[in-house]
Design an enzyme around this catalytic site. Sequence first.
Site, PDB file in Angstrom:
ATOM      1  N   GLN A   1       0.823  -1.214   0.000  1.00 38.20           N
ATOM      2  CA  GLN A   1       0.000   0.000   0.000  1.00 38.20           C
ATOM      3  C   GLN A   1       0.854   1.261   0.000  1.00 38.20           C
ATOM      4  O   GLN A   1       0.376   2.340  -0.318  1.00 38.20           O
ATOM      5  CB  GLN A   1      -0.931   0.015   1.230  1.00 38.20           C
ATOM      6  CG  GLN A   1      -1.955  -1.096   1.242  1.00 38.20           C
ATOM      7  CD  GLN A   1      -2.997  -0.931   0.145  1.00 38.20           C
ATOM      8  OE1 GLN A   1      -3.304   0.168  -0.300  1.00 38.20           O
ATOM      9  NE2 GLN A   1      -3.549  -2.051  -0.301  1.00 38.20           N
TER      10      GLN A   1
ATOM     11  N   CYS B   1     -20.381  -9.872   6.063  1.00 39.69           N
ATOM     12  CA  CYS B   1     -21.068 -10.392   4.889  1.00 39.69           C
ATOM     13  C   CYS B   1     -20.289 -10.163   3.606  1.00 39.69           C
ATOM     14  O   CYS B   1     -20.610 -10.740   2.572  1.00 39.69           O
ATOM     15  CB  CYS B   1     -22.462  -9.789   4.779  1.00 39.69           C
ATOM     16  SG  CYS B   1     -23.687 -10.898   5.471  1.00 39.69           S
TER      17      CYS B   1
ATOM     18  N   THR C   1       9.576 -17.952 -16.822  1.00 40.07           N
ATOM     19  CA  THR C   1       9.890 -16.890 -17.789  1.00 40.07           C
ATOM     20  C   THR C   1       9.400 -15.549 -17.253  1.00 40.07           C
ATOM     21  O   THR C   1       8.269 -15.434 -16.772  1.00 40.07           O
ATOM     22  CB  THR C   1       9.222 -17.190 -19.144  1.00 40.07           C
ATOM     23  OG1 THR C   1       9.737 -18.422 -19.614  1.00 40.07           O
ATOM     24  CG2 THR C   1       9.497 -16.089 -20.159  1.00 40.07           C
TER      25      THR C   1
END
Lengths: 396, 220
Positions: free
Chosen positions: A180, A326, A238
């Site tokens: 952040q 939730c 890669t």
Amino acid sequence: MKDIYLDHAATTYVREEVLKEMEKYFTEVYGNPGSFNSIGLKAKEALDKARDKIKELLNAPSEKNIIFTSGGTESINLAIKGVARSLKKKGNHIITSKVEHHAVLETCKYLEEEGFEVTYLDPDQYGIISVEKLERAIKSNTILVSLMYANNEIGSINPIKELAEICKSKRIYFHTDACQAGGLLNIDAKELNIDLMTLNSSKLYGPKGVGLLYIKTGILIKPIIHGGGQEFGLRSGTENVPGIMGFAKALELAQLEREEENKRLGKLSKKLTEGILNNIPKTVLNGHPKNRLSNNVNISFLDIEGEALLLYLNEHGFCASSGSACTSKTLDPSHVIIATGVPYEFAHGSLRITLGKKTSEEDINLMISVLPKIVEKLRLISPFNLKMEEVKINAR
Amino acid sequence: MPDELIQIEETDNKEWFYTDIVKDHFFNPRNVFKTKAESEAYAKEADGTGLVGSPACGDGMRMFLKIDKEKDKITECKWETYGCGTALASTSMFSVMLTENDGMKIEDALNIKPKDIANKLGGIPARKFHCSVLADKAFKEAVNDFFRNTNQLNRIQGTGKKIIDKVLKITDEDIEHAVLEGALSFEDVQKKTKVGIHDKGCIPEVNRLIQVYREKYFGE
């Protein structure tokens, strides 16, 4: 209605300059940097340039200090597992904190199953880890400390230089998750005295799927991904050349602009925070009032639940996020907000608004005018009417 | 569990999508109050009220019923809900189901299962199912309140049922239903019912019950 994106801590869009930088590495310079042919060598040249640019930005002594990965989570896994496993004989104790990103917490939990002992430090009420707290937790068998630079949910900034200093004095490796912080704070690894630092591209207007781990010269570490030995043997596979080119460009621009951008975002965040706290009763700011990322506003609303708030905001075009149960996979509210001692009643009703380069004062004004109506509507159909004094913050 | 074995399964991956019916009920909730004063006045005249959950749990609901005592029918159902989109939409839909077509007989209303509400809503995300069971619980509390107020003690629901989770008032019957619906582990039962999230003390008893019902229905 246009979308107003205020979820920049989750991820950012890719800025024009970065996209432009990346383009030719998809279609023209598409070679494998490990191939001995002209297109491969061109890709290798570009890769070296990007690494060199990032080396300068981090004030690292050598290109070998920069290991490109697939993002923040991989860098964190490499740092923690790689160091822990390499120092197994020296000690088995790791220190981290309860407000870290899941990438750190779950990696540490995994290592517990491998026999490592982990201390999860409690933060203060703002989500910050103090030097004293870290010092007290260090034991003779401590081998690694991993503490985030700035928190992804509540934006609080740790005293990273001081925390690193303590570790240095005790000869313990110090890793910081700076995902952040990369676009907004000082990432001079030398000045900060950091041993390992995770950065990622997709939070600073670069492409997704690219990150890096800065590893100081002399650090002992084992790879976690095995194969062709790319990235100085530490990360096989890669190299994602277009992604890395974009990342280097994005980091360069972010660091160049960060002081000015911090001023602008700080003003907008302050306006938004005050606009909410002063106009909507029974609200609290999560995280530190001053010592926080300039783009982060995290506020809890009593008597309403975060997901409902998000859905209504989204209906008005605002894209934000919440620490409500939730909206999580675990059915528990934000572990960060709970760890700061904020009670569940507040944690379920938290709203994270993270500003970005395109956020305008107009967006903020609109948010301030829309939010009180939504909160009022949801509070009207809520069976609860808690009083602020009933829901005390448990200061640690 | 950081080191658990993960088996890839074929399941519906659209867990975050809400149907248009859910959205409609969420943004335009039916049978709600226009002011707090209205809610307070209504509470005094309702024939039965029930409250379940708490703000600390992340969801809570209060239901108010008006009942035609002669016909034993629900004439009005008002509600207040603290919770996510699913919780709000399911209460709204439930209140419609109870009161449409001149109201439902109490007996029939008591037979409504959370699954019926979910079906009426056009389905809800699997992991959100637990959010819809609250309406059913608040309703049973409200009906019991009505039975108590009208001295019909023999009709009170829940006798024979045992409350296992004291915070969310989850009964052994709820756990039985969850097992019947295919939740065979504690984690799955918790996903469906939310049992043991706040009342951690009940977890051993929940595990025992899951075993009992698995044996009863699946012979395991």
